[in-house]
Design an enzyme around this catalytic site. Sequence first.
Site, PDB file in Angstrom:
ATOM      1  N   HIS A  83       0.825  -1.221   0.000  1.00 46.81           N
ATOM      2  CA  HIS A  83       0.000   0.000   0.000  1.00 46.81           C
ATOM      3  C   HIS A  83       0.860   1.274   0.000  1.00 46.81           C
ATOM      4  CE1 HIS A  83      -3.485  -2.434   1.337  1.00 46.81           C
ATOM      5  NE2 HIS A  83      -2.706  -2.944   2.268  1.00 46.81           N
TER       6      HIS A  83
HETATM    7  C1  BDR Z   1      -2.931   0.747   5.463  1.00 48.80           C
HETATM    8  O1  BDR Z   1      -3.068   0.235   6.786  1.00 48.80           O
HETATM    9  C2  BDR Z   1      -1.856  -0.288   7.259  1.00 48.80           C
HETATM   10  O2  BDR Z   1      -2.063  -1.567   7.736  1.00 48.80           O
HETATM   11  C3  BDR Z   1      -0.874  -0.241   6.099  1.00 48.80           C
HETATM   12  O3  BDR Z   1       0.405   0.123   6.570  1.00 48.80           O
HETATM   13  C4  BDR Z   1      -1.443   0.815   5.180  1.00 48.80           C
HETATM   14  O4  BDR Z   1      -0.984   2.102   5.513  1.00 48.80           O
HETATM   15  C5  BDR Z   1      -3.719  -0.135   4.511  1.00 48.80           C
HETATM   16  O5  BDR Z   1      -5.063  -0.164   4.864  1.00 48.80           O
END
Ligand code: BDR
Length: 316
Positions: A246
Amino acid sequence: MSRPKPPRKIIIDTDPGQDDAVAILLALASPEEIEVLGITAVAGNVPLALTEANARRVVELSGRPARVFAGCDRPMHRALVTAEHVHGKTGLDGADLPVPRLALEPQHGVDFIVETLMREPPGTVTLCPLGPLTNIATAFRRAPEIAARVQEIVLMGGAYFEVGNITPAAEFNIYVDPEAAEIVLKSGCRVVMVPLDATHKALTSRDWIARMRALETPVGRAVAGWTDFFERFDVAKYGSEGGPLHDPCVIAWLLAPGLFSGREINVEIETGSELTLGMTVADWWRVTDRPANALFLREVDRDGLFALLTERLARL
Ligand code: BDR
Ligand code: CA
């Protein structure tokens, strides 16, 4: 001959997190394009004591200089929700990194954000939030004049077509501190949102993880270990081929915006309903006349993204 463009100044606001860690490494590996003014840690994936230490671990691993500040240890109005089920107990499970020697900066992360924006020329500092938006919104509340000085906010958060990952209706970063997200989206700043709709296409592959391991560097080994650990959760949950990186998409967008596409739309945050708390109500189909307040990304060129990551991470 035209002069090369000076690097873009950014503050990374983060809750590492394996994918946050890769994002930090990508930024620190790209000094020609990006100058990291500071890294502010926030409570999110794991509590603040872990996220700030993890941020220092990652900086140390990179071998590049960067200052790390601790910011807020809980959301503006709610109890903290964490995600150890995804990131492991430490937040960075998958690679054993030593206790960092890099000292934490004494200044509070929110004060650092305010001071930096007041010191640097207006329109020259980009904020890159990779976790809940608590630090950024607290800075905006403390010093409302800074909003007009921000160049852009490029954040990982939200979802429209993918709807949610922490609840059926909400993405984790927005869900943890929806009031903060609302402040950011109403700030009048130019916002680029990198939601799950884009990041769920940024999937690791066995090949890429093997390529990271084959770098035979501390960074390559750590990234391979982290992504190995991190992808298990999404592979089991979605049956997808790999795990989504992400947060690196935020930095990749700064480096190569042509890898992404999206729409300028209106995005509102649900803060009232218990059932859909933290939902990003994104007017993708432009069915309202609410003015656009974000560039909402939907597509990413996966091969291009991983080629960029490979090339940059090999530099460290
Ligand atoms: C986001 O939530 C976290 O778990 C990850 O680092 C990312 O920023 C994804 O939903
Ligand atoms: Ca994150």
